[in-house]
Enzyme design. Structure first.
Site, PDB file in Angstrom:
ATOM      1  CD  GLU A  87      81.174 131.669  80.666  1.00 48.94           C
ATOM      2  OE1 GLU A  87      80.011 132.135  80.530  1.00 48.94           O
ATOM      3  OE2 GLU A  87      81.400 130.459  80.842  1.00 48.94           O
ATOM      4  CG  ASN A  88      81.690 140.912  80.850  1.00 44.78           C
ATOM      5  OD1 ASN A  88      82.220 141.916  80.389  1.00 44.78           O
ATOM      6  ND2 ASN A  88      80.470 140.944  81.356  1.00 44.78           N
TER       7      ASN A  88
END
Length: 479
Positions: free
Chosen positions: A377-378
């Site tokens: 996740e980013n």
């Protein structure tokens, strides 16, 4: 001899990540039971920093179940349950090589403690996974992403109750048996260290059913880690080629000053964030964790066989990365937690923007574990403006991703074995923490407001076309 990589590996996995509870909707369709996410309320008008369901009581749960006028946006998501074919085509057009989503536990076992799964729920994921593959994307499946059946929080005490270990292992076996020939990459527990901000969503422990909430949280996550070991062992015995991963929420803290006391306090703080990965990747509890439990009067009980179960370690590490914080001796003494670094820019929700922090964390984690790493996740939430011609000009999002991808490339040159990158929310979805739609992450705009109103039309943002070029060039074209 110069062995410095020149760029991203040719087989690098460029992906996008979502959670079933934030995207699917259809909360009461085809036999699905209520999950903890289905009672995450959106309340209009409260300050941004207060929009978060962290601790919930049994009274809140009962009222939420019966309420007819309160707003629970995760119940409708973006209706991905019915639009997934069209949405996946857009993600294929974006160029994604891989797609991460979760399987909603309450869709498969509506109450969590049934003996047999809900076949209609499994049928949806049969079709979804086939569609992901048909669009040329490698699926990565998360087994637990804030979707515990709500019944397990009311009839039991969530993960604090050891019975839940068996319920989760049963669920996991059903899913892995069903999909192990189609899905290679698995994450068992999403952001397993996130017990301060998401203790109810994550662990399902209502704050008024235990005497000592801090001990209950660590007991709950201990039970989760035991379950991870049992599921990992089962999966590897079933198919040795499966890749079983663990996942942290990866926001490190920096010392607020160079005072030795602040530096050491930050070391201790970060240790207890890495603790979960130490157990799941090394197979045992580190000494500093026992010291922390002793100093903070926290009790964690080991059951028979727990130590053996923990020896079944993960194949890869993954983590989310959104922001960094700072910490000092006073924060440790007062138990106030890490706080915002005012020297860094931030989005409207106060999440600081620190691309260099991503490179720092990649190096720290690879030095510590020496195993493959995936950033699962980013991304960054912003208020996007839909223009009259239906365009969305989000140069701020392009700037954010450009800076972080540049630092990923530097980390690879540093020798980090980084194998994949999953942008969070490649299509706009309901916010995890605040349950609002207006906190947008996606490259694809969804015409829907915080109250579920709108056409639900999907529109490509400027960042869509930019990211398309990035992926097509394997990270070389960042202009």
């Amino acid at each position: 001899m110069n062995n410095i990589p020149k760029g991203f590996p040719s087989n690098f996995l460029w992906g996008g990540a979502v959670a079933a509870n934030q995207i699917e909707g259809a909360y009461n369709v085809d036999g699905k039971g209520l999950s903890v996410a289905d009672i995450n309320e959106y309340v209009d008008g409260i300050p941004l920093e207060k929009k978060s369901n962290t601790e919930l009581t049994t009274d809140y749960i009962k009222e939420a179940i019966t309420s007819e006028d309160r707003i629970f946006p995760k119940r409708w998501g973006i209706d991905f349950y019915h639009t997934y074919k069209e949405d996946l085509k857009l993600l294929r057009e974006l160029g994604l090589k891989t797609f991460r989503t979760s399987i909603n536990w309450a869709r498969i076992f509506p109450n969590g403690d049934e003996a047999q799964p809900n076949e209609a729920g499994l049928k949806f994921y049969d079709d979804l996974i086939d569609e992901i593959l048909a669009n040329g994307m490698e699926p990565m499946i998360t087994l637990s992403h804030y979707e515990m059946p709500l019944h397990l929080t009311t009839a039991y005490k969530g993960w604090y109750s050891r019975e839940v270990i068996d319920f989760f292992v049963r669920f996991s076996k059903v899913v892995i048996d069903r999909y192990h020939k189609k899905v290679k990459y698995w994450i068992i527990i999403n952001q397993i260290n996130l017990i301060a901000y998401e203790s109810f969503n994550h662990l399902g422990i209502a704050e008024d059913v235990v005497d000592d909430l801090d001990s209950a949280k660590y007991q709950g996550v201990h039970n989760e880690m035991v379950a991870c070991g049992l599921v990992t062992k089962y999966a590897k015995n079933l198919n040795k080629d499966l890749q079983i991963g663990m996942m942290l929420c990866g926001g490190p803290a920096y010392p607020a000053t160079c005072r030795p006391e602040d530096v050491f306090a930050t070391v201790r703080r970060n240790q207890m964030e890495y603790f979960f990965a130490d157990v799941l990747l090394r197979g045992y509890y580190p000494g500093y964790a026992f010291r922390y439990f002793h100093d903070n009067n926290i009790t964690v009980e080991f059951g028979e066989g727990d130590e053996e179960a923990l020896k079944n370690t993960a194949d890869f590490m993954s983590f989310s990365y959104y922001y960094t914080r700072i910490f000092d001796e006073e924060s440790m003494k007062n138990k106030t937690g890490a706080y915002r670094n005012s020297d860094l820019p931030a989005n409207p929700w106060g999440w600081t923007i620190d691309p260099t922090g991503l490179r720092t964390l990649l190096n720290l984690f690879y030095d510590r574990y020496q195993c493959p790493i995936y950033i699962t996740e980013n991304g960054i939430g912003y208020h996007d403006t839909l223009e009259e011609d239906e365009s969305i000009h989000d140069s701020y999002r392009i700037d954010y991703f450009r800076a972080h991808i540049e630092q990923m490339k530097e980390a690879i040159k540093d020798g980090v074995d980084l194998r994949g990158y999953y942008a969070w929310g490649p299509i706009d979805i309901i916010s995890c923490s605040s349950s609002e739609m207006s906190k947008r992450y996606g490259f694809i705009y969804v015409d829907q407001d915080d109250f579920g109103n709108g056409s639900e039309k999907r529109l490509r943002k400027d960042s869509f076309y930019w990211m398309q070029k990035v992926i097509a060039s394997n990270g070389e074209n960042l202009d």
